[in-house]
Structures are given as structure tokens and as C-alpha cells.
Design an enzyme around this catalytic site. Structure first.
Site, short mmCIF file in Angstrom:
data_model
loop_
_atom_site.label_atom_id
_atom_site.label_comp_id
_atom_site.label_asym_id
_atom_site.label_seq_id
_atom_site.Cartn_x
_atom_site.Cartn_y
_atom_site.Cartn_z
N ARG A 122 0.48 -0.91 -0.18
CA ARG A 122 -0.31 -0.18 0.00
C ARG A 122 0.99 1.56 0.05
NH1 ARG A 122 -3.96 -2.69 3.71
NH2 ARG A 122 -5.58 -3.58 1.68
N LYS A 144 4.50 12.47 -10.67
CA LYS A 144 3.53 11.08 -12.03
C LYS A 144 4.51 9.52 -12.27
CE LYS A 144 0.96 14.54 -14.43
NZ LYS A 144 1.36 14.64 -15.81
N GLU A 186 12.62 19.03 -24.13
CA GLU A 186 11.79 19.31 -22.69
C GLU A 186 12.15 20.51 -21.83
OE1 GLU A 186 8.67 18.05 -22.08
OE2 GLU A 186 8.84 15.73 -23.04
N LYS A 228 9.62 22.78 -13.00
CA LYS A 228 8.72 21.97 -12.93
C LYS A 228 8.26 21.52 -11.47
CE LYS A 228 7.52 17.19 -13.91
NZ LYS A 228 7.31 16.37 -14.58
N GLU A 238 -2.53 17.68 -11.60
CA GLU A 238 -3.07 18.02 -12.90
C GLU A 238 -4.83 18.54 -13.01
OE1 GLU A 238 -0.44 16.88 -15.74
OE2 GLU A 238 -2.59 16.61 -17.11
N ARG A 242 -0.65 22.75 -14.23
CA ARG A 242 0.32 22.01 -14.17
C ARG A 242 0.26 20.91 -15.76
NH1 ARG A 242 2.37 16.33 -10.60
NH2 ARG A 242 3.76 16.01 -12.47
N ASN A 246 2.15 19.63 -20.75
CA ASN A 246 2.00 18.94 -21.55
C ASN A 246 2.16 19.49 -22.87
OD1 ASN A 246 1.45 17.18 -20.02
ND2 ASN A 246 -0.45 17.66 -20.28
N HIS A 249 2.76 17.88 -26.04
CA HIS A 249 2.48 16.40 -26.24
C HIS A 249 1.15 16.08 -26.77
CE1 HIS A 249 6.22 17.28 -23.56
NE2 HIS A 249 5.61 15.88 -22.71
N HIS A 253 2.07 12.64 -28.37
CA HIS A 253 1.35 11.02 -28.09
C HIS A 253 0.72 10.79 -29.43
CE1 HIS A 253 2.07 12.32 -24.12
NE2 HIS A 253 2.33 11.76 -23.29
N HIS A 267 10.01 9.28 -27.23
CA HIS A 267 9.24 10.24 -26.95
C HIS A 267 9.79 11.46 -26.72
CE1 HIS A 267 5.88 12.28 -24.17
NE2 HIS A 267 6.92 12.74 -23.50
N1 GLY Z 1 5.73 15.49 -17.70
C1 GLY Z 1 4.85 16.49 -17.07
C2 GLY Z 1 3.98 16.76 -16.17
O1 GLY Z 1 4.92 15.87 -15.20
O2 GLY Z 1 3.24 16.81 -15.73
#
Ligand code: GLY
Length: 365
Positions: A122, A144, A186, A228, A238, A242, A246, A249, A253, A267
Site C-alpha cells: 500500500r 507521475k 523537454e 517544474k 494537474e 500543470r 504538456n 504532448h 503522443h 518520446h
Molecule cells: N511530464 C508532465 C508532468 O509531469 O506533468
């Protein structure tokens, strides 16, 4: 000189420490966070070949007991099968709830190990030691974590913040230069979102950074992590700002999905193409001056990004991939668009005909 940035999340706050050769002293920063002198390093075959002995040597020198789990390198490792195997191994090592695991590798290892940490007994603590540029400036920071599904990338996961991020620029020196160019997209992203001065700095220094200048690399990584950290501290899950991270992206994607997630398009390479498309879309709708789009295109050309027109993408398929994006909300896609360099914002009102026309134009160039 060591540089430090903090991700400010109350009692879950953590430091990002950046220094040359920090992995040779990693125990100094890790041991104070441990409840007992035992840990597990999880890495991949490539990192094991080039960097693992440095970390293991440092742990041994500091009487830190450790096990090492080496996983196959590559995106396919972010799977249910690998997750299950990893959890099984951790259970058989009898790792306890108050122990710590260490993700030592690129984005694949960081995402998989972070997710395993979020569900093992957990939830167990973990540390990120990212070894690729992409992981150092983006995926290791912000919590993430996740794996891929047959329905798409990163669709299964959790927010689980690391306890510490240790970044060693020297690990970049055993990478294929293509990975540096991909991760660089990035970095550029942070300038384009809200820091035009940083983009201008990258126009001056980006090529030397890619070529291998350690000092420039450290500066750009610190700047990216600080950017960041600010965004994540304001909007960890997000619900708003946040999503600016993207930029490029939604397009990116779709390009990766259409290419079948294989190594002919990394990527970061897809993100570079996606950023250009996002700026072209912004210009098409009258938001962004063409001069700014030209600067973005030129910069990616100078820094050797791949060209979208060299791929044989089908526009309708790309549009369909976008509609399956996890950022869909109420049947609408949110795009990051820009009214100029450093002036990005979220838009839910993008007309899909404009998206189609931008894709058609770019593929013909
Ligand atoms: N890579 C985008 C984020 O971490 O929100």
C-alpha cells in the site's frame, strides 16, 4: 558545485540535488532518509552496464546493505508483466513498508518503479536517480508514475512523490547522443511555456549543451527542475496549470502512437515535433506571431531534432489517437497553445479542422 531545488509539498516536500559525480556520494544523501541500512536498487541493463558499479561501490563503502534488480531496457518494460515480476521480487526480498527503493535509470525505470512503490504494501518510499536527460529534467520530478496499457501510454498509474531526486550530469556521457537531443526538447518546453529569457539563453547555448558542456547542462537542468518544481507545488494533481507541461504532448503522443511506440521515434523527438505543431496551430488561429513560430522551428532544426515530414504519418489516424488521449475531458481535447514564446496557455476551444490542416501542412513540408 551542488545545486539544490525543493519541491514544496508540505510534509511530502523533497529536494532535487544536482551535481557532477553525485552518484559516487549518493549514500551521504540517502542514508539519512532510511529507517534501516538496507535498500533495493532497481535499474535496467544499459544503466547496469555503464553506471551501476559506481552506485554499488558507494553503498558498499558506506556499509549500506542492498539488493539490485536489473530489468530489460526499453519502453516495453513499462508493462503489467514487468510490474508483477518486480512486485514479486520485492516481496521475496521481504522489503518492509518502512524501507526505501531506488529507481536508477531513465523515464521507464522511474515511472515503473515509482508505480510499484505506490502500491507495494500500500505504498513505500522511493528515491529517483535519473540517468537520462529526459528523466533529469522532467519525468523524475513531480510524482507521475505508471505503466502503459494496450489502450495507450501511461494510462495506468498513480501520483507518488519521491523522497529525493539525485541528478548526476556525468551519467549523460554514456548515452547515445540521440537521447540527449530527445531530452533537450523537454528543456526547450520550459522556455516556451513561460520563460522567454530561458528560451533566448537556449538559442545561445543549446548546441554546446547538446555537444556535452557539463556546466551548461547543469544550468539547464537546474532551471528546468526549478520550473517544474514550481508548477508541481501549485498543482500536484494537474487540475489546472500543470497541464501546461504538456506543451507539444497532445500532438507528440499521437505521433508516438501512430508510429507504434518503437525506437524509430523517441518520446522527446515526438515532443519536439509536437511543440512545433502546437506553435503552428497557435499561428494558424491568429494567436501567435509567425516570427515566434520561425524561431521555434529554427531552434529545433539547429539542435538536430527529427523532422515530422520524414515520417509517413496518416492524418486521420493521428486525429483519432488524439481523441483517445487521457487529457480528454467532457469529449473535448485541451491543447496547450501560445500567444508567443514564453506565453503558453490552455485552450479547450481548438477547432479540429485547424488541427487537421496544421498536420497536413507539416507532413507536406
Ligand atoms: N511530464 C508532465 C508532468 O509531469 O506533468
Amino acid at each position: 558545485m551542488m545545486q539544490k531545488t525543493t519541491v514544496d509539498l508540505g510534509n511530502r516536500s523533497y529536494d532535487i540535488l544536482i551535481d557532477e559525480n553525485i552518484i559516487d556520494n549518493a549514500a551521504d544523501y540517502i542514508v539519512p532518509l532510511l529507517k534501516r541500512a538496507k535498500t533495493v536498487i532497481i535499474t535496467d541493463e544499459n544503466v547496469a552496464r555503464h553506471q551501476l558499479s559506481r552506485l554499488e561501490h558507494n553503498f558498499s563503502e558506506n556499509n549500506l546493505e542492498y539488493d539490485t534488480i536489473i530489468l530489460p531496457a526499453g519502453e516495453a518494460t513499462k508493462s503489467f508483466e514487468q510490474l508483477e515480476e518486480l512486485l514479486d521480487k520485492l516481496l521475496s526480498l521481504r522489503l518492509e513498508r518502512t524501507d526505501m527503493i531506488i529507481a536508477f535509470g531513465g523515464g521507464v525505470i522511474g515511472d515503473l518503479v515509482g508505480f510499484a512503490a505506490s502500491i507495494y504494501l500500500r505504498g513505500i518510499d522511493f528515491i529517483q536517480i535519473p540517468t537520462t536527460l529526459l528523466a533529469q529534467v522532467d519525468s523524475s520530478v513531480g510524482g507521475k508514475t505508471g505503466i502503459n496499457s494496450r489502450h495507450g501510454k501511461n494510462l495506468i498509474g498513480a501520483f507518488h512523490q519521491p523522497r529525493l531526486v539525485l541528478i548526476d550530469v556525468t551519467t549523460l556521457e554514456t548515452l547515445d547522443p540521440r537521447h540527449i537531443i530527445a531530452g533537450y526538447a523537454e528543456i526547450v518546453k520550459y522556455g516556451l511555456i513561460n520563460d522567454d529569457a530561458f528560451f533566448a539563453w537556449l538559442e545561445q547555448n543549446g548546441e554546446a549543451l547538446i555537444e556535452g558542456d557539463r556546466n551548461l547542462r547543469s544550468q539547464a537542468i537546474r532551471k528546468s527542475c526549478a520550473a517544474k518544481a514550481t508548477v508541481v507545488a501549485d498543482d500536484e494533481r494537474e487540475t489546472g496549470a500543470r497541464a501546461l507541461l504538456n506543451l507539444g504532448h497532445t500532438f507528440g503522443h499521437a505521433l508516438e502512437a501512430e508510429n507504434g511506440y518503437n525506437d524509430t521515434l523517441f518520446h522527446g523527438e515526438a515532443v519536439a515535433m509536437g511543440i512545433i505543431l502546437a506553435f503552428k496551430l497557435s499561428a494558424k488561429t491568429g494567436l501567435c506571431p509567425h516570427d515566434d513560430v520561425d524561431r521555434v522551428v529554427k531552434h529545433f532544426q539547429k539542435t538536430s531534432a527529427k523532422q515530422i515530414s520524414s515520417f509517413n504519418f496518416n492524418v486521420e489516424n493521428l486525429l483519432n489517437h488524439m481523441k483517445g488521449d487521457k487529457k480528454m475531458s467532457g469529449g473535448k481535447l485541451t491543447f496547450v497553445v501560445a500567444s508567443g514564446i514564453g506565453k503558453s496557455f490552455l485552450s479547450k476551444n481548438v477547432n479540429m479542422d485547424d488541427v487537421r490542416s496544421v498536420l497536413e501542412g507539416a507532413l507536406k513540408e
